[in-house]
Structure formats: structure tokens, C-alpha cells
Design an enzyme around this catalytic site. Sequence first.
Site, PDB file in Angstrom:
ATOM      1  CG  ASN A 206      -8.077   2.588   0.706  1.00  0.00           C
ATOM      2  OD1 ASN A 206      -8.253   4.131  -0.333  1.00  0.00           O
ATOM      3  ND2 ASN A 206      -8.228   1.731  -0.076  1.00  0.00           N
TER       4      ASN A 206
ATOM      5  CD1 TRP B  56     -17.620  15.160 -16.836  1.00  0.00           C
ATOM      6  CD2 TRP B  56     -18.721  13.272 -15.658  1.00  0.00           C
ATOM      7  NE1 TRP B  56     -16.842  13.642 -16.916  1.00  0.00           N
ATOM      8  CE2 TRP B  56     -17.245  12.692 -16.141  1.00  0.00           C
ATOM      9  CE3 TRP B  56     -19.554  12.323 -14.543  1.00  0.00           C
ATOM     10  CZ2 TRP B  56     -16.655  11.526 -15.489  1.00  0.00           C
ATOM     11  CZ3 TRP B  56     -18.007  11.334 -14.628  1.00  0.00           C
ATOM     12  CH2 TRP B  56     -17.420  10.555 -14.834  1.00  0.00           C
TER      13      TRP B  56
ATOM     14  CD1 TRP C 224     -13.899  11.974 -13.353  1.00  0.00           C
ATOM     15  CD2 TRP C 224     -12.502  12.417 -12.423  1.00  0.00           C
ATOM     16  NE1 TRP C 224     -12.862  12.294 -14.960  1.00  0.00           N
ATOM     17  CE2 TRP C 224     -12.353  12.405 -13.445  1.00  0.00           C
ATOM     18  CE3 TRP C 224     -11.098  12.761 -11.572  1.00  0.00           C
ATOM     19  CZ2 TRP C 224     -10.504  13.154 -14.180  1.00  0.00           C
ATOM     20  CZ3 TRP C 224      -9.938  13.439 -12.145  1.00  0.00           C
ATOM     21  CH2 TRP C 224      -9.480  13.210 -12.958  1.00  0.00           C
TER      22      TRP C 224
ATOM     23  CD1 TRP D 218      -1.541   0.216  -3.243  1.00  0.00           C
ATOM     24  CD2 TRP D 218      -1.808   1.403  -5.957  1.00  0.00           C
ATOM     25  NE1 TRP D 218      -2.244  -1.024  -4.669  1.00  0.00           N
ATOM     26  CE2 TRP D 218      -2.554   0.112  -5.421  1.00  0.00           C
ATOM     27  CE3 TRP D 218      -2.290   2.301  -7.004  1.00  0.00           C
ATOM     28  CZ2 TRP D 218      -3.029  -0.889  -6.865  1.00  0.00           C
ATOM     29  CZ3 TRP D 218      -2.829   1.552  -7.929  1.00  0.00           C
ATOM     30  CH2 TRP D 218      -3.340   0.548  -7.549  1.00  0.00           C
TER      31      TRP D 218
ATOM     32  CD  GLU E 240      -2.682  -0.858   0.218  1.00  0.00           C
ATOM     33  OE1 GLU E 240      -3.491   0.839  -0.379  1.00  0.00           O
ATOM     34  OE2 GLU E 240      -3.392  -1.960  -0.653  1.00  0.00           O
TER      35      GLU E 240
ATOM     36  CD1 TRP F  17     -10.590  11.920  -5.856  1.00  0.00           C
ATOM     37  CD2 TRP F  17     -12.492  11.664  -7.099  1.00  0.00           C
ATOM     38  NE1 TRP F  17     -11.280  12.359  -5.056  1.00  0.00           N
ATOM     39  CE2 TRP F  17     -12.710  11.724  -5.442  1.00  0.00           C
ATOM     40  CE3 TRP F  17     -13.740  11.567  -7.110  1.00  0.00           C
ATOM     41  CZ2 TRP F  17     -13.668  12.168  -4.860  1.00  0.00           C
ATOM     42  CZ3 TRP F  17     -14.868  11.629  -6.355  1.00  0.00           C
ATOM     43  CH2 TRP F  17     -15.054  12.105  -5.103  1.00  0.00           C
TER      44      TRP F  17
HETATM   45  P1  FAD Z   1      -2.774   2.724   5.467  1.00  0.00           P
HETATM   46  O1  FAD Z   1      -3.569   1.749   4.872  1.00  0.00           O
HETATM   47  O2  FAD Z   1      -2.175   2.841   7.312  1.00  0.00           O
HETATM   48  O3  FAD Z   1      -1.489   2.936   4.541  1.00  0.00           O
HETATM   49  C1  FAD Z   1      -0.117   2.982   4.515  1.00  0.00           C
HETATM   50  C2  FAD Z   1       0.236   4.526   3.323  1.00  0.00           C
HETATM   51  O4  FAD Z   1       0.404   3.672   2.438  1.00  0.00           O
HETATM   52  C3  FAD Z   1      -1.128   5.580   3.764  1.00  0.00           C
HETATM   53  O5  FAD Z   1      -0.754   6.425   4.708  1.00  0.00           O
HETATM   54  C4  FAD Z   1      -0.433   6.117   2.342  1.00  0.00           C
HETATM   55  O6  FAD Z   1       0.660   6.982   2.536  1.00  0.00           O
HETATM   56  C5  FAD Z   1      -0.086   5.181   1.087  1.00  0.00           C
HETATM   57  N1  FAD Z   1      -1.362   4.184   1.000  1.00  0.00           N
HETATM   58  C6  FAD Z   1      -2.597   3.488   0.830  1.00  0.00           C
HETATM   59  N2  FAD Z   1      -2.986   3.417   0.293  1.00  0.00           N
HETATM   60  C7  FAD Z   1      -2.917   4.160  -0.742  1.00  0.00           C
HETATM   61  C8  FAD Z   1      -3.422   4.384  -2.153  1.00  0.00           C
HETATM   62  N3  FAD Z   1      -5.083   4.187  -2.371  1.00  0.00           N
HETATM   63  N4  FAD Z   1      -3.530   5.267  -2.837  1.00  0.00           N
HETATM   64  C9  FAD Z   1      -1.373   6.045  -2.449  1.00  0.00           C
HETATM   65  N5  FAD Z   1      -1.300   5.196  -1.432  1.00  0.00           N
HETATM   66  C10 FAD Z   1      -1.970   5.391  -0.724  1.00  0.00           C
HETATM   67  N6  FAD Z   1      -4.136   9.047  -0.320  1.00  0.00           N
HETATM   68  C11 FAD Z   1      -3.058  10.233   0.771  1.00  0.00           C
HETATM   69  O7  FAD Z   1      -2.561  10.131   1.066  1.00  0.00           O
HETATM   70  N7  FAD Z   1      -3.737  11.692  -0.105  1.00  0.00           N
HETATM   71  C12 FAD Z   1      -5.072  11.684  -0.681  1.00  0.00           C
HETATM   72  O8  FAD Z   1      -4.631  12.682  -0.896  1.00  0.00           O
HETATM   73  C13 FAD Z   1      -5.420  10.461  -0.833  1.00  0.00           C
HETATM   74  N8  FAD Z   1      -6.853  10.645  -2.091  1.00  0.00           N
HETATM   75  C14 FAD Z   1      -7.682   9.355  -2.307  1.00  0.00           C
HETATM   76  C15 FAD Z   1      -8.726   9.431  -2.557  1.00  0.00           C
HETATM   77  C16 FAD Z   1      -9.526   8.923  -3.361  1.00  0.00           C
HETATM   78  C17 FAD Z   1     -10.942   8.868  -4.329  1.00  0.00           C
HETATM   79  C18 FAD Z   1      -8.950   7.612  -3.139  1.00  0.00           C
HETATM   80  C19 FAD Z   1      -9.582   6.403  -3.397  1.00  0.00           C
HETATM   81  C20 FAD Z   1      -7.502   7.240  -2.401  1.00  0.00           C
HETATM   82  C21 FAD Z   1      -6.213   7.936  -1.493  1.00  0.00           C
HETATM   83  N9  FAD Z   1      -5.655   8.468  -0.886  1.00  0.00           N
HETATM   84  C22 FAD Z   1      -5.186   9.590  -1.085  1.00  0.00           C
HETATM   85  C23 FAD Z   1      -5.091   6.676  -0.524  1.00  0.00           C
HETATM   86  C24 FAD Z   1      -6.247   6.084   1.015  1.00  0.00           C
HETATM   87  O9  FAD Z   1      -6.632   6.018   0.914  1.00  0.00           O
HETATM   88  C25 FAD Z   1      -5.073   7.108   2.068  1.00  0.00           C
HETATM   89  O10 FAD Z   1      -4.134   6.649   2.072  1.00  0.00           O
HETATM   90  C26 FAD Z   1      -5.425   6.041   2.880  1.00  0.00           C
HETATM   91  O11 FAD Z   1      -6.406   6.733   3.572  1.00  0.00           O
HETATM   92  C27 FAD Z   1      -4.210   6.652   4.369  1.00  0.00           C
HETATM   93  O12 FAD Z   1      -4.631   5.837   5.736  1.00  0.00           O
HETATM   94  P2  FAD Z   1      -3.659   5.509   6.203  1.00  0.00           P
HETATM   95  O13 FAD Z   1      -2.342   5.843   6.171  1.00  0.00           O
HETATM   96  O14 FAD Z   1      -4.751   4.823   7.663  1.00  0.00           O
HETATM   97  O15 FAD Z   1      -3.728   4.065   4.767  1.00  0.00           O
END
Ligand code: FAD
Length: 518
Positions: free
Chosen positions: A387, A352, A405, A323, A320, A428
Site C-alpha cells: 500500500n 496533463w 492519473w 476503507w 483499513e 488514485w
Molecule cells: P492490509 O493492510 O492487510 O489491509 C486489509 C484490507 O483492508 C485490504 O486487504 C483491503 O481490502 C482493505 N484496505 C486496506 N487499505 C485500503 C485502502 N487504502 N483502500 C481500500 N481498501 C483498503 N486495494 C484493493 O483491494 N484493490 C485495488 O485495486 C487497490 N488499488 C489501490 C490503488 C492505489 C493507488 C492505492 C493507494 C491503494 C489501492 N488499494 C487497493 C488499497 C490498498 O493498497 C490494498 O488494499 C492493500 O495494499 C492490500 O494489501 P493487504 O491485503 O495486505 O492490506
Amino acid sequence: PRPIELLESALSETKSEREKIQVKDAVVHWFKCDLRTKDNKSLHLASEKAKEKGVPLIGMYIVSPQDFEAHLTAPVRVDFILRTLEVLKEDLAKLDIPLYVETVEKRKAIPGRILELLKEWGASHLFANVEYEVDELRREAKLVRSCLENGIAMDVVPDTCVVSPGELTSGSGRQYSVYSPWYRAWVAYIHQNATVLDLFDAPSKNPGSAREQCAKLFESKIPSAPENKKLTGEEKKRFKSMWPPGEQEAHERLKKFCDERIGGYQDHRNFPAEAATSSLSVHFKSGTLSARTAICAARGHNTTKKLDGGKQGIQTWISEVAWRDFYKHVMAHWPYVCMNKPFKPEYTNIEWEYNDEHFKAWCEGCTGYPIVDAAMRQLNHSGWMHNRCRMIVASFLAKHLLIDWRMGERYFMEHLIDGDFASNNGGWGFSASTGVDPQPYFRIFNPLLQSEKFDNDGEYIRKWIPELKGIEGKAIHEPYERGKGKGAKKAGYPERIVEHKASRDRCLARYKEGLGRD
Ligand code: FAD
């Protein structure tokens, strides 16, 4: 040339000239999205350079209200940055390093002002970490050259990603646009390049004379939030207790997550009522924690040093964090995603809806779909959203409401404490099926099924929607249809603004039409 190439050529063409420049009275590190002392590559290099000649290292941060506006930085994020700067200033002061903070209203004026400051301080070297947004890459490419014209060496180094954009190409030399092969290459690269996960030491203490030489800089004050990004007193208090700032806090949060929850991450991460994820995104975004440090800590808890082996929870969490690297790689190589364009050009023609009432209901968490509304209220209240819920609400906006979007993407940036262009745009694009490696357009989340699967007993919904607290059993997922709206109507919870099946059919037809498919 792409902006990243502009920076690369500015750095390579000026390399030999820059190397000739002798250290003068000071060396400067420009803090941006890297507000930490430990494992900060540019700060470490700046410190080494200053040590060479025994001159002071100066930390600098520029606050630009116009820059906040241009990046749609949420007030909650501005507040977090300013609170973090207070902590960073104290951490640096312990090393006798000043943190000079100045407000520069217009973003275009930033490079000019930096040059003036460097000259004023007699600084011969400026260090910064690369940021991959288009404007930042272009700005730094120009600044490298204008610094050199003024006899100053500027170095911009890759630090924010574990594996920097440009390092991974497919067998045929192409850039990856699909996550899975890119991830395999990412893992292989780290295994083959043992130093990738070496952590950089915190800067050394400044020479004793620095306190006197930089006396004025030590007095520099952290400004309050600019007018356009002010929080109310109540919000300030709320966010302060929810999101403590600073590097130490980030490390403690990481340690607690690794000690207590990372093992169960794979099984629990999709359930928003559980605190099963790390909540570290705010620290990755502000740079109070480096992704390298996080991965090393996760690896330290594993039975194998292989990134894609050992305990499943740890392996999944690392993938993750990857990503985040992937979306930065996408932004660097397809910079048009920063210009309001979908990654997949064929999705440009979707028609849209611009229904203000629907958009307002979505923003306020009043769509009549409890899981969607709970998630939007979580965002509005805390500046963060789980997430799984980010995917549900994004899909709902783009597919059920057929609203552009990009309006949702913007709303997220304006409200998220971890708002990050690359990850947000990627998320998105994934949910609306217009992005890099997205879910297929005909895959439309059913909010009811998502709700039953990931919040089965309705704990998350009840937490965020007080009107539904009294609704019992499965009616929590659709209070009007199953519970006949009894308690919900009385408590003022709205009925559905759109019907699921009809919205699904409309979405499929509209996407097909936009794509020119039968
Ligand atoms: P954890 O699950 O603990 O993951 C650890 C780290 O991995 C996160 O802190 C993040 O840095 C990275 N990560 C995890 N999932 C993703 C992912 N899908 N994409 C990119 N990095 C990821 N993340 C942001 O940091 N900033 C945003 O503006 C953002 N916008 C999002 C918008 C949408 C529509 C979606 C679907 C996802 C978005 N994310 C974003 C990704 C993800 O939702 C968040 O990083 C995550 O929820 C943060 O919570 P956590 O630190 O507990 O994540």
C-alpha cells in the site's frame, strides 16, 4: 435516478409479487465476486429457500471475456478466479451442490442466457449478492423485472460490505464524503446493530436426489482463460505458487495474520520489505473471504469488543478494512466516478502530459527513482504491490510526471490480482488529489524521503532491482547522486528521467492553473 436506486426500486416494487412465487424444481445462487461457501448471505438464503421444499440448490458462474475486458480484469486475476472456481466446485460438490460454469462471450447476452438456464432447470428462485459498479446495478435492476415476467423471483442482497452503502448518513441526512466522520458513523452503526457481524452458515447439503437430478451440471467444466487474458506457462506456474486459491486458504491466511502479525500492524504496516500486512486483498476481491468474517476474527484477538478500542494494531487494521466499505459507498452514491470523471469536478481542468516515454519508464520500473521502480517491478512480477508503494508510485505518476492519473489507474487494474474498481479509483484519487477526501494537491511525496523513511536500509529496493544489489549504504536511494552511479550504470540501471525539485514546481504551477488559483 442513481443505479443503486434503480435496483432498490426494482426490488421494492416487485417484492409482493416475488413473495408469491412458489418453489419449483430448483433454486439458484449466482456466484460473482463471492466465491465462497461460508458467510455468504445470498448463498445462505438460497440454501434456506431450497431446503423449504427439499429441492436442489444449484450454483452458477458466468465467465464473460467481454466483461473481463470491460472491467480491465488483469490476466493474473482471471487466472486466480478460474483456479478459485476449481476449488469452489470441489467444496460445493461435498455438499452435493453442483457448480455450473458457462462462458457467455458478450456481456449484454448474460441476462438472457441466465433466464434460459433458469427455465431449463425449472428454477423458481435466483439469488445473488449486490455489486455496486454502475453496469452491474443497472443489469440486476432489469433482471429482477424480467425474471418476474417469467415467473421467477430474483433476490439481490447486500453482502460485500460490512455496512452497506446507504445505511450511513450524516446528521443532516447527507452522504459522507470524508472518511473520518464516516468511519465514526460506521463504528457506531456496528455497535448499535448487533446482528451486523452475525455470520451466515454455509449452505446445507442438497437432498440425495440432487446428484441424479443435476447429473449433467456436476459434469460442467471450468474453462481455461479466454484468449485475451491468457498467461504464459511460466507466469501460470509463478502465480500458482504465489497465490494459492480458495476459501480454506483465505481462512488460514487470516488466522496466521491474526495470530502472528496483527498486533504489530500499526507499527510495521508501512514498511514494504516486511510482510506486515495481511495480503488478504485478493481474497476480499474474489470473495473467498468476507469482510465480516475478517473483522470478527480480528475482534476475537482483541481485549475489548469495541471496534475502535483495545490493541492499536487490531484497531488500525479494522479501520483499513473499513476503507474498502468507504470506497464502495462512494461509488454507489457518486456513480460518475465510474465514468472517468474525478470526484472533485474542479480538477477536470488540469492539463496533463501525455509523454509516452515517461509512462513506459514508469510502467517498466525504469524511472531512475529506486523506490518507484522497485514497486512497479513488484507489481509486474507478482500482481500485487504494498500500500505505501501504491501511494508513492501513484503520486509520482500524477505529480512528478504530470501524467493523467487515469492512465495509472488503468495500468493498475490491468496488472493487479486484487484490482477493484472502487478501491483503486479511491486510491488514485487520493494520491492525485482529485478524489474523495484526498491528500491536498500541494502535498507532493518526495520519493527520496519516502524511500529513506520506509525502506531505510534498501532491502525492498535490492529485492526488486537486481541491478542495484551491489550498491551499499545510503546510495541505494539515489545511486547516481550519492554513489556517483558507479555500480548502477554498469549494471544498466537508468538515471532519473525527471528532477525532483523542477517536477515539484511544475506540478504546483499546473495544479494551481487548473484550479484557477493564484
Ligand atoms: P492490509 O493492510 O492487510 O489491509 C486489509 C484490507 O483492508 C485490504 O486487504 C483491503 O481490502 C482493505 N484496505 C486496506 N487499505 C485500503 C485502502 N487504502 N483502500 C481500500 N481498501 C483498503 N486495494 C484493493 O483491494 N484493490 C485495488 O485495486 C487497490 N488499488 C489501490 C490503488 C492505489 C493507488 C492505492 C493507494 C491503494 C489501492 N488499494 C487497493 C488499497 C490498498 O493498497 C490494498 O488494499 C492493500 O495494499 C492490500 O494489501 P493487504 O491485503 O495486505 O492490506
